[in-house]
Design a protein around this motif. Structure first.
Motif, mmCIF file in Angstrom:
data_model
loop_
_atom_site.group_PDB
_atom_site.id
_atom_site.type_symbol
_atom_site.label_atom_id
_atom_site.label_comp_id
_atom_site.label_asym_id
_atom_site.label_seq_id
_atom_site.Cartn_x
_atom_site.Cartn_y
_atom_site.Cartn_z
ATOM 1 N N VAL A 190 0.835 -1.205 0.000
ATOM 2 C CA VAL A 190 0.000 0.000 0.000
ATOM 3 C C VAL A 190 0.867 1.252 0.000
ATOM 4 N N TYR A 191 1.938 1.226 0.797
ATOM 5 C CA TYR A 191 2.794 2.416 0.864
ATOM 6 C C TYR A 191 3.566 2.627 -0.439
ATOM 7 N N LEU A 192 3.994 1.558 -1.091
ATOM 8 C CA LEU A 192 4.682 1.707 -2.369
ATOM 9 C C LEU A 192 3.742 2.235 -3.449
ATOM 10 N N ILE A 193 2.487 1.787 -3.412
ATOM 11 C CA ILE A 193 1.504 2.329 -4.347
ATOM 12 C C ILE A 193 1.331 3.830 -4.107
ATOM 13 N N PHE A 194 1.247 4.216 -2.828
ATOM 14 C CA PHE A 194 1.127 5.641 -2.505
ATOM 15 C C PHE A 194 2.348 6.416 -3.002
ATOM 16 N N ASN A 195 3.537 5.880 -2.758
ATOM 17 C CA ASN A 195 4.757 6.579 -3.174
ATOM 18 C C ASN A 195 4.841 6.731 -4.682
ATOM 19 N N LEU A 205 -3.049 6.916 -8.067
ATOM 20 C CA LEU A 205 -2.494 5.851 -7.244
ATOM 21 C C LEU A 205 -2.413 6.268 -5.782
ATOM 22 N N ALA A 206 -2.111 7.537 -5.523
ATOM 23 C CA ALA A 206 -2.077 8.008 -4.139
ATOM 24 C C ALA A 206 -3.459 7.890 -3.506
ATOM 25 N N ALA A 207 -4.492 8.285 -4.246
ATOM 26 C CA ALA A 207 -5.861 8.168 -3.732
ATOM 27 C C ALA A 207 -6.249 6.711 -3.540
ATOM 28 N N GLU A 208 -5.812 5.849 -4.471
ATOM 29 C CA GLU A 208 -6.094 4.420 -4.341
ATOM 30 C C GLU A 208 -5.452 3.854 -3.084
ATOM 31 N N ALA A 209 -4.204 4.253 -2.819
ATOM 32 C CA ALA A 209 -3.506 3.753 -1.635
ATOM 33 C C ALA A 209 -4.206 4.200 -0.357
ATOM 34 N N ILE A 210 -4.670 5.436 -0.314
ATOM 35 C CA ILE A 210 -5.377 5.921 0.869
ATOM 36 C C ILE A 210 -6.683 5.147 1.057
ATOM 37 N N HIS A 211 -7.380 4.878 -0.042
ATOM 38 C CA HIS A 211 -8.601 4.064 0.045
ATOM 39 C C HIS A 211 -8.286 2.698 0.637
ATOM 40 N N LEU A 212 -7.227 2.060 0.150
ATOM 41 C CA LEU A 212 -6.845 0.751 0.662
ATOM 42 C C LEU A 212 -6.391 0.841 2.116
ATOM 43 N N GLY A 213 -5.697 1.937 2.465
ATOM 44 C CA GLY A 213 -5.282 2.139 3.850
ATOM 45 C C GLY A 213 -6.472 2.234 4.792
#
Length: 397
Positions: A190-195, A205-213
Motif C-alpha cells: 500500500v505504501y509503495l503504491i502511494f509513493n 495511485l495516491a488516492a487508491e492507496a489511501i482508500h486501501l489504507g
C-alpha cells in the motif's frame, strides 16, 4: 472519460474482479489487457459506454471464456466457469456489480492484495506482484522502484503468478488469525503504491492507496502499524495542492500552507495518536511521527534526525539514511550530510543525486553540484521535477 484515465483509475478494480471470476492472475491480466485494446479500437468510433468499467469487465470475462474454451487442456475449468455463470443468482455480480464505476463488493482489491501477499511467496515478490496487478505499474516501473534490472523483475513476477496458480492460493481476505502473517507485505504494498502516486505524478495511485489504507485500518482497527500507515499517507497527501506551482515542484519550506488540507492533517494526527496509544513502535509509526514533525514551523530537525536514526535501525534502509543525512545537514552543516551520503550505494535513485546536489551547492562546491543535478535530471520521472532541477542547475551555473 478518456481511455487512459479509465485505465489509470480502474485497472486495479477491473483486474481484481476478473481474478475473482477467473481464479488465475495471468489469465485475468491477459483478458483485461485485451479488453482495453478492444476499447481503444471501438470507443473512438462508437462512443464511450455509459458504464466503462462494467463494459471492460464484461468484455474481458467473455474473451477469457472464449480463450479457455479453445484450450482443451482447460476444458474442465471452462465447463465449471460456464456452469457457475449460468447458475449464478440474478443479482449483480462481476461486471454487473459496477454502477458508475463503483463496485458493490468493497474489499475486492483488498482481496487481491492478500492473494498476492501470501506467505508462500517471498516478501519482495509479494510487493512486486501487487504493484503490477493492483497498481497497474509496468515491469519497468517496478524494477526501478526495487533498483533491479528489468529481466530480473520480469522473471520474479512470472514465478510469483505461477506459484499462486499452481498452489491454488485462494482469492480472499484470510481469516483473522492469518492476518498478522501477511500484514508486513500488505502495508509495504500500500505504501509503495502511494509513493508511486506521490513521487511519480500518479495522483490516482495516491488516492487508491489511501482508500486501501482505510480498508486495512477498518479490517485491523487495533493494529498500530495499519493506523500509522494511513496517518502517514494522509499527512503527506494533505500537502498535495501546494507541491507544484507554475509547473514546478515546490520545496516544503516554500509551500503555501493555506493550500494544505487541515481536515486531512487533523485526521492523520488523530490516527497517529491512536497508534501511539497501542504502545508498539513500528516503522510506519516512526515515519508518521516524522511526517507530523515536518509540518511544524520551524521544523524540529534534532527530533527528526533522532527518529530517522531509530527508523534506520528498524529497517536498515539506505533511503532512510539518505533522509537522515538531510536532517543532519540542517543541524551540523552540509559537509556532515555529505559524509553520510558518501557511504550510500544509491546511484540509481534520483533523490540521492538531487539531495547530494543541494548539499554540494550549499557547501559552495558548484561544479560538483552541477554534475549531481545533471544526474538527477537524467533520472527524473515527472515534468515538475525536471523543471525544478533545471532551475537549480541554472542557479549553480
Amino acid at each position: 472519460m478518456a481511455l487512459d484515465a479509465v485505465f489509470r483509475e480502474q485497472w486495479g478494480r477491473v483486474l481484481a474482479t476478473l481474478v475473482g471470476i477467473l481464479g488465475d492472475i495471468e489469465v485475468a491480466e491477459d483478458a483485461a489487457a485485451e479488453a482495453f485494446a478492444v476499447a481503444a479500437e471501438r470507443w473512438p468510433r462508437d462512443g464511450e459506454p455509459a458504464n466503462p468499467t462494467g463494459w471492460l469487465v464484461t468484455t474481458a470475462r467473455n474473451r477469457a471464456i472464449d480463450h479457455l474454451r479453445r484450450q482443451q487442456v482447460l476444458a474442465a475449468k471452462t465447463k465449471l466457469l460456464a456452469r457457475d455463470l449460468e447458475t449464478a443468482p440474478a443479482g449483480p455480480t462481476g461486471a454487473e456489480a459496477f454502477v458508475d464505476g463503483t463496485a458493490t463488493i468493497p474489499d475486492e482489491r483488498l482481496e487481491l492484495i492478500f492473494t498476492c501477499c501470501h506467505p508462500a511467496l517471498s516478501l519482495e515478490a509479494q510487493v512486486a506482484l501487487t504493484l503490477r496487478t493492483l497498481g497497474g505499474l509496468s515491469t519497468e516501473e517496478i524494477a526501478l522502484a526495487f533498483l533491479l534490472p528489468f529481466e530480473t523483475m520480469s522473471k520474479r513476477l512470472t514465478r510469483a503468478k505461477h506459484k499462486i496458480r499452481d498452489a491454488r492460493i485462494p482469492f480472499a481476505v484470510p481469516p483473522d488469525h492469518q492476518l498478522p502473517d501477511r500484514l508486513a507485505a500488505v502495508l509495504a504494498v500500500v505504501y509503495l503504491i502511494f509513493n508511486q502516486g506521490w513521487g511519480g505524478g500518479r495522483v490516482d495511485l495516491a488516492a487508491e492507496a489511501i482508500h486501501l489504507g482505510r480498508a486495512l485500518a477498518g479490517l485491523m482497527p487495533d493494529e498500530p502499524e495499519a493506523l500509522a500507515l494511513l496517518a502517514l499517507m494522509l499527512l503527506h497527501d494533505a500537502r498535495r495542492a501546494a507541491r507544484v506551482r507554475d509547473g514546478q515542484v515546490v520545496p516544503l519550506d516554500d509551500q503555501d500552507r493555506t493550500l494544505w488540507d487541515p481536515r486531512q492533517i487533523d485526521e492523520g494526527r488523530a490516527l497517529l495518536g491512536r497508534a501511539l496509544a497501542r504502545g508498539r513502535t513500528g516503522p510506519y509509526l516512526v515515519q508518521a511521527a516524522i511526517a507530523d514533525l515536518h509540518l511544524g514551523q520551524p521544523r524540529d530537525w534534532r527530533s527528526i534526525a533522532l527518529l530517522y536514526e531509530t527508523l534506520g535501525r528498524q529497517t536498515g534502509s539506505p533511503i532512510v539514511e539518505l533522509n537522515r543525512a538531510i536532517a543532519v545537514a540542517e543541524l551540523d552543516g552540509p559537509a556532515a550530510g555529505l559524509a553520510i551520503l558518501d557511504g550510500l550505494d544509491l546511484d540509481h535513485y534520483r533523490y540521492f543525486h538531487s539531495t547530494r546536489a543541494d548539499l554540494l551547492r550549499r557547501a559552495g562546491r558548484a561544479a560538483e553540484a552541477r554534475a549531481a543535478y545533471r544526474q538527477a535530471l537524467d533520472l527524473a520521472q515527472t515534468e515538475p521535477e525536471r523543471r525544478f532541477l533545471a532551475s537549480r542547475l541554472a542557479d549553480c551555473s
